[in-house]
Design a protein around this motif. Structure first.
Motif, PDB file in Angstrom:
ATOM      1  N   ARG A   1      37.044  40.576 -25.149  1.00 13.49           N
ATOM      2  CA  ARG A   1      35.993  39.965 -25.958  1.00 13.49           C
ATOM      3  C   ARG A   1      34.955  41.027 -26.332  1.00 13.49           C
ATOM      4  O   ARG A   1      34.845  42.069 -25.672  1.00 13.49           O
ATOM      5  CB  ARG A   1      35.331  38.813 -25.200  1.00 13.49           C
ATOM      6  N   LEU A   2      34.191  40.735 -27.381  1.00 15.49           N
ATOM      7  CA  LEU A   2      33.191  41.698 -27.830  1.00 15.49           C
ATOM      8  C   LEU A   2      32.188  42.035 -26.727  1.00 15.49           C
ATOM      9  O   LEU A   2      31.795  43.198 -26.567  1.00 15.49           O
ATOM     10  CB  LEU A   2      32.459  41.157 -29.062  1.00 15.49           C
ATOM     11  N   GLY A   3      31.775  41.032 -25.980  1.00 16.37           N
ATOM     12  CA  GLY A   3      30.828  41.299 -24.896  1.00 16.37           C
ATOM     13  C   GLY A   3      31.399  42.233 -23.849  1.00 16.37           C
ATOM     14  O   GLY A   3      30.678  43.073 -23.290  1.00 16.37           O
TER      15      GLY A   3
ATOM     16  N   LEU B   1      36.783  31.980 -42.045  1.00 18.25           N
ATOM     17  CA  LEU B   1      35.983  33.051 -41.457  1.00 18.25           C
ATOM     18  C   LEU B   1      35.069  33.686 -42.511  1.00 18.25           C
ATOM     19  O   LEU B   1      33.917  34.018 -42.219  1.00 18.25           O
ATOM     20  CB  LEU B   1      36.904  34.119 -40.854  1.00 18.25           C
ATOM     21  N   THR B   2      35.569  33.825 -43.737  1.00 21.44           N
ATOM     22  CA  THR B   2      34.752  34.373 -44.818  1.00 21.44           C
ATOM     23  C   THR B   2      33.546  33.486 -45.088  1.00 21.44           C
ATOM     24  O   THR B   2      32.421  33.968 -45.269  1.00 21.44           O
ATOM     25  CB  THR B   2      35.592  34.530 -46.095  1.00 21.44           C
ATOM     26  N   ARG B   3      33.770  32.181 -45.115  1.00 19.79           N
ATOM     27  CA  ARG B   3      32.666  31.250 -45.349  1.00 19.79           C
ATOM     28  C   ARG B   3      31.619  31.342 -44.238  1.00 19.79           C
ATOM     29  O   ARG B   3      30.435  31.094 -44.448  1.00 19.79           O
ATOM     30  CB  ARG B   3      33.200  29.816 -45.458  1.00 19.79           C
ATOM     31  N   GLN B   4      32.067  31.702 -43.035  1.00 24.71           N
ATOM     32  CA  GLN B   4      31.142  31.846 -41.917  1.00 24.71           C
ATOM     33  C   GLN B   4      30.464  33.214 -41.886  1.00 24.71           C
ATOM     34  O   GLN B   4      29.671  33.491 -40.991  1.00 24.71           O
ATOM     35  CB  GLN B   4      31.882  31.601 -40.598  1.00 24.71           C
ATOM     36  N   GLY B   5      30.805  34.057 -42.860  1.00 22.33           N
ATOM     37  CA  GLY B   5      30.134  35.347 -42.981  1.00 22.33           C
ATOM     38  C   GLY B   5      30.860  36.520 -42.360  1.00 22.33           C
ATOM     39  O   GLY B   5      30.324  37.630 -42.333  1.00 22.33           O
ATOM     40  N   ALA B   6      32.069  36.338 -41.851  1.00 22.20           N
ATOM     41  CA  ALA B   6      32.792  37.433 -41.208  1.00 22.20           C
ATOM     42  C   ALA B   6      33.139  38.525 -42.221  1.00 22.20           C
ATOM     43  O   ALA B   6      33.519  38.233 -43.361  1.00 22.20           O
ATOM     44  CB  ALA B   6      34.065  36.911 -40.543  1.00 22.20           C
TER      45      ALA B   6
ATOM     46  N   PHE C   1      32.971  39.632 -36.633  1.00 22.19           N
ATOM     47  CA  PHE C   1      31.513  39.743 -36.699  1.00 22.19           C
ATOM     48  C   PHE C   1      31.094  39.732 -38.164  1.00 22.19           C
ATOM     49  O   PHE C   1      31.894  39.993 -39.073  1.00 22.19           O
ATOM     50  CB  PHE C   1      31.017  41.018 -36.014  1.00 22.19           C
ATOM     51  N   ASP C   2      29.795  39.417 -38.379  1.00 21.65           N
ATOM     52  CA  ASP C   2      29.272  39.355 -39.745  1.00 21.65           C
ATOM     53  C   ASP C   2      28.677  40.700 -40.151  1.00 21.65           C
ATOM     54  O   ASP C   2      28.787  41.691 -39.418  1.00 21.65           O
ATOM     55  CB  ASP C   2      28.267  38.210 -39.887  1.00 21.65           C
ATOM     56  N   ALA C   3      28.031  40.742 -41.326  1.00 22.16           N
ATOM     57  CA  ALA C   3      27.534  42.003 -41.874  1.00 22.16           C
ATOM     58  C   ALA C   3      26.467  42.645 -41.001  1.00 22.16           C
ATOM     59  O   ALA C   3      26.259  43.864 -41.057  1.00 22.16           O
ATOM     60  CB  ALA C   3      26.987  41.778 -43.279  1.00 22.16           C
ATOM     61  N   ASN C   4      25.776  41.866 -40.196  1.00 19.90           N
ATOM     62  CA  ASN C   4      24.775  42.403 -39.276  1.00 19.90           C
ATOM     63  C   ASN C   4      25.374  42.820 -37.936  1.00 19.90           C
ATOM     64  O   ASN C   4      24.655  43.301 -37.061  1.00 19.90           O
ATOM     65  CB  ASN C   4      23.669  41.375 -39.038  1.00 19.90           C
TER      66      ASN C   4
ATOM     67  N   PRO D   1      28.430  38.421 -33.656  1.00 14.45           N
ATOM     68  CA  PRO D   1      29.709  37.719 -33.524  1.00 14.45           C
ATOM     69  C   PRO D   1      29.735  36.438 -34.343  1.00 14.45           C
ATOM     70  O   PRO D   1      28.725  35.740 -34.461  1.00 14.45           O
ATOM     71  CB  PRO D   1      29.779  37.404 -32.020  1.00 14.45           C
ATOM     72  N   VAL D   2      30.884  36.158 -34.927  1.00 11.05           N
ATOM     73  CA  VAL D   2      31.071  34.921 -35.687  1.00 11.05           C
ATOM     74  C   VAL D   2      31.702  33.897 -34.747  1.00 11.05           C
ATOM     75  O   VAL D   2      32.847  34.053 -34.320  1.00 11.05           O
ATOM     76  CB  VAL D   2      31.960  35.151 -36.920  1.00 11.05           C
ATOM     77  N   ALA D   3      30.930  32.893 -34.399  1.00 10.54           N
ATOM     78  CA  ALA D   3      31.447  31.842 -33.509  1.00 10.54           C
ATOM     79  C   ALA D   3      32.441  30.991 -34.290  1.00 10.54           C
ATOM     80  O   ALA D   3      32.115  30.443 -35.346  1.00 10.54           O
ATOM     81  CB  ALA D   3      30.299  30.983 -32.998  1.00 10.54           C
ATOM     82  N   SER D   4      33.660  30.897 -33.793  1.00  5.41           N
ATOM     83  CA  SER D   4      34.709  30.176 -34.496  1.00  5.41           C
ATOM     84  C   SER D   4      35.675  29.568 -33.497  1.00  5.41           C
ATOM     85  O   SER D   4      35.912  30.126 -32.422  1.00  5.41           O
ATOM     86  CB  SER D   4      35.458  31.136 -35.432  1.00  5.41           C
ATOM     87  N   ARG D   5      36.237  28.443 -33.867  1.00  2.46           N
ATOM     88  CA  ARG D   5      37.250  27.823 -33.010  1.00  2.46           C
ATOM     89  C   ARG D   5      38.486  28.717 -32.908  1.00  2.46           C
ATOM     90  O   ARG D   5      39.280  28.599 -31.967  1.00  2.46           O
ATOM     91  CB  ARG D   5      37.635  26.459 -33.577  1.00  2.46           C
ATOM     92  N   LEU D   6      38.642  29.635 -33.870  1.00  4.28           N
ATOM     93  CA  LEU D   6      39.792  30.536 -33.850  1.00  4.28           C
ATOM     94  C   LEU D   6      39.698  31.542 -32.713  1.00  4.28           C
ATOM     95  O   LEU D   6      40.703  32.065 -32.249  1.00  4.28           O
ATOM     96  CB  LEU D   6      39.899  31.284 -35.185  1.00  4.28           C
TER      97      LEU D   6
END
Length: 317
Positions: A271-273, A238-243, A252-255, A258-263
């Protein structure tokens, strides 16, 4: 420009009302004027700068800081508390945030509210511990928005939070009888199809407000003890994906995107939405460890009410 005589009358009326403490009818009698004329004089005195009204905030209250936060992040409400010496004392910080959140909720909760509440939030647990009962409320439901099943030693916290909060608001507790994180997307799918789980998830569309914590990538002690956490390797992914943070295990990332992930498919809960569709989205969060996550959550618009501490608020600005 008003004449000297008019300025004298404005000053005389302002002094009677603001300095001598006379009410408008009494001021009107002293000046031998109508009450309506006195009212106009007082407004004119403000316009001419004869009367300057200031509001002095009492110690420990930060209206300007709150207004800056509201403007910077388009918040409906920002509630900032003074928590001196708590930057490195998470337990004390949680007590201060919980007390502030309890005061706020006691003022804004209404009969008929359907309240979503996160299961594994230390700040919400502190909020419930600080709240006074609200016996006049009716028709309130308190719904777990994240699976509340976990390690037996920690599960009591999730259930205590939901049931105790429901008791405080004279409402009905609705639990989500599932782990927050399933072992696989397939098992999560099976859990969502369980009639009891499905019934609770179906109520999420009816929420009138939601109470959440904001998590840093490193889980809190309470969440870690529940077992509803991803492995170190998964968090590194998740960190590598920017979370940088999460709400209800939705990352979610710094902006704030949402961080799309299989997790994500292993999480059983809101859900966030779905969160963003709720009118009142209240987060109780603070502390240096969570500042980046809080900033990202605000940028994403995932919450519109923030209860935080002064140090965090200043960092966010």
């Amino acid at each position: 420009m008003p004449s000297r005589d008019e300025l004298r009358l404005l000053a005389r009326g302002a002094r009677l009302y603001y300095t001598d403490g006379l009410r408008q009818p009494e001021s009107a009698s002293q000046l031998d004027l109508s009450q309506a004329r006195v009212s106009r004089l007082l407004k004119r005195a403000e316009a001419e700068g004869i009367v300057r009204i200031t509001v002095a905030a009492p110690p420990g209250v930060f209206p300007e800081l709150e207004e800056e936060l509201q403007r910077a992040y388009s918040l409906k409400v920002a509630f900032v508390v003074d928590a001196p010496g708590s930057a490195d004392d998470e337990d004390r910080l949680l007590q201060e945030l919980g007390a502030a959140a309890a005061y706020y909720l006691e003022a804004v909760l209404r009969s008929g509210d359907v309240i979503g509440i996160s299961s594994w939030s230390s700040s919400l647990l502190a909020t419930a511990d600080a709240m006074r009962p609200l016996p006049k409320l009716t028709g309130v439901r308190v719904v777990q928005v994240l699976g509340g099943v976990g390690d037996p030693s920690a599960r009591i916290h999730a259930n205590r939070l939901t049931h105790h909060f429901a008791e405080l608001v004279n409402g009905e507790a609705v639990t989500l009888p599932s782990p927050g994180i399933a072992g696989s997307p397939e098992s999560a799918r099976v859990l969502r199809e369980d009639p009891y789980v499905a019934a609770t998830l179906g109520m999420l569309k009816d929420l009138s407000l939601v109470l959440v914590g904001i998590g840093a990538l490193r889980p809190s002690r309470l969440l870690a003890s529940s077992g509803n956490v991803f492995s170190r390797e998964e968090l590194e992914e998740l960190t590598r994906q920017g979370a940088v943070g999460d709400i209800c295990l939705r990352f979610f990332d710094a902006n704030g995107d949402p961080v799309a992930s299989r997790l994500d498919e292993r999480v059983v809960g809101i859900r966030l939405g779905d969160i963003k569709a709720i009118g009142r989205r209240i987060a109780v969060a603070g502390g240096t460890r969570k500042t980046a996550a809080i900033r990202a959550a605000l940028r994403g618009g995932w919450v519109n009410t923030l209860i935080t501490d002064r140090t965090t608020a200043e960092s966010l600005l």
